[in-house]
Design an enzyme around this catalytic site. Structure first.
Site, PDB file in Angstrom:
ATOM      1  N   GLU A   1       0.823  -1.221   0.000  1.00 52.47           N
ATOM      2  CA  GLU A   1       0.000   0.000   0.000  1.00 52.47           C
ATOM      3  C   GLU A   1       0.857   1.271   0.000  1.00 52.47           C
ATOM      4  OE1 GLU A   1      -2.808  -0.676  -0.771  1.00 52.47           O
ATOM      5  OE2 GLU A   1      -3.840  -2.141   0.500  1.00 52.47           O
TER       6      GLU A   1
ATOM      7  N   TYR B   1     -16.129  13.626  19.536  1.00 48.63           N
ATOM      8  CA  TYR B   1     -14.767  13.212  19.170  1.00 48.63           C
ATOM      9  C   TYR B   1     -14.678  12.673  17.746  1.00 48.63           C
ATOM     10  CZ  TYR B   1     -11.485  14.333  22.755  1.00 48.63           C
ATOM     11  OH  TYR B   1     -10.614  15.035  23.541  1.00 48.63           O
TER      12      TYR B   1
HETATM   13  P1  13P Z   1       1.088  -5.133   3.416  1.00 47.18           P
HETATM   14  O1  13P Z   1       1.417  -6.385   4.206  1.00 47.18           O
HETATM   15  O2  13P Z   1       1.721  -5.154   2.044  1.00 47.18           O
HETATM   16  O3  13P Z   1       1.459  -3.890   4.212  1.00 47.18           O
HETATM   17  O4  13P Z   1      -0.459  -5.093   3.182  1.00 47.18           O
HETATM   18  C1  13P Z   1      -1.313  -5.264   4.286  1.00 47.18           C
HETATM   19  C2  13P Z   1      -2.601  -4.569   4.084  1.00 47.18           C
HETATM   20  O5  13P Z   1      -3.179  -4.092   5.039  1.00 47.18           O
HETATM   21  C3  13P Z   1      -3.175  -4.508   2.710  1.00 47.18           C
HETATM   22  O6  13P Z   1      -4.247  -3.643   2.667  1.00 47.18           O
END
Ligand code: 13P
Length: 210
Positions: free
Chosen positions: A73, A119
């Site tokens: 990501e 909040y």
């Molecule tokens: P990564 O392990 O590549 O960080 O991905 C995890 C995740 O949350 C995908 O949306």
């Protein structure tokens, strides 16, 4: 905070999120902006067991300089930073209640949460829903980029929340508030609600701009 302290802070916060059930398995990722790039959690790593020395170090173009292969990501995090000059950290989770809300058919994509608590207004702000694309897909990063200028909190459809904050603490506090608000909303589903009025929301935005 220097880079080593930031690495330790990412690992500590990752463990705290994991220990409280806000992250599980290898889901979720955390990044922090540096003067000349970013620190990013490695792909397929467990947030509860991060090694500070192996956290990915990226240059200002997003290239890996050292550490393990970065999160899939990474594009999505960088899209948030590019659209939000004040963002110092970005956190993405698959926390259960926020993911549950991201799967509901009847949510407003421009404003996912009705104004139920102060909040939520102060820390989450107006939560946008980004359309579904597979994790790590560049189209997902592009969908986030289109929303990030107007929203620091974005819910990825059928996936989970991503939040930018001025610091790591601010981003984590906001995403925890988002998760809590999602839980409240699900608890309250089907019940008549007394919402904050537009005037009360405007007053909160005046007192606590986010
Ligand atoms: P990564 O392990 O590549 O960080 O991905 C995890 C995740 O949350 C995908 O949306």
């Amino acid at each position: 905070m220097n880079e080593n302290r930031l690495r330790e802070a990412i690992a500590q916060i990752g463990k705290s999120l994991y220990d409280r059930g806000l992250a599980h398995g290898s889901a979720g990722n955390i990044s922090v902006r540096l003067a000349d790039g970013w620190l990013m959690t490695p792909t397929n790593s467990c947030l509860g067991r991060l090694d500070p020395a192996r956290i990915s170090r990226l240059d200002a173009s997003g290239n890996l300089l050292s550490g393990d292969k970065p999160s899939k990501e990474t594009f999505l995090h960088i899209a948030m930073y590019r659209e939000r000059a004040t963002a110092g950290a970005v956190v993405h989770l698959h926390s259960v209640h926020a993911v549950a809300v991201s799967c509901l058919a009847d949510i407003d994509p421009n404003d996912v949460f009705p104004p139920i608590t102060a909040y939520a207004i102060m820390q989450v702000g107006r939560l946008a829903l980004a359309p579904y694309f597979p994790p790590g897909d560049e189209a997902l990063a592009e969908a986030v980029r289109k929303l990030a200028g107007r929203h620091h909190s974005i819910l990825l459809a059928n996936h989970g929340p991503v939040v930018a904050g001025s610091s790591l603490d601010a981003a984590v506090n906001a995403i925890e508030e988002l998760e809590q608000t999602a839980k409240l909303l699900l608890l309250l589903r089907g019940q008549p609600l007394r919402l904050l009025t537009p005037g009360q929301v405007a007053e909160l935005n005046r007192r606590f701009p986010n």
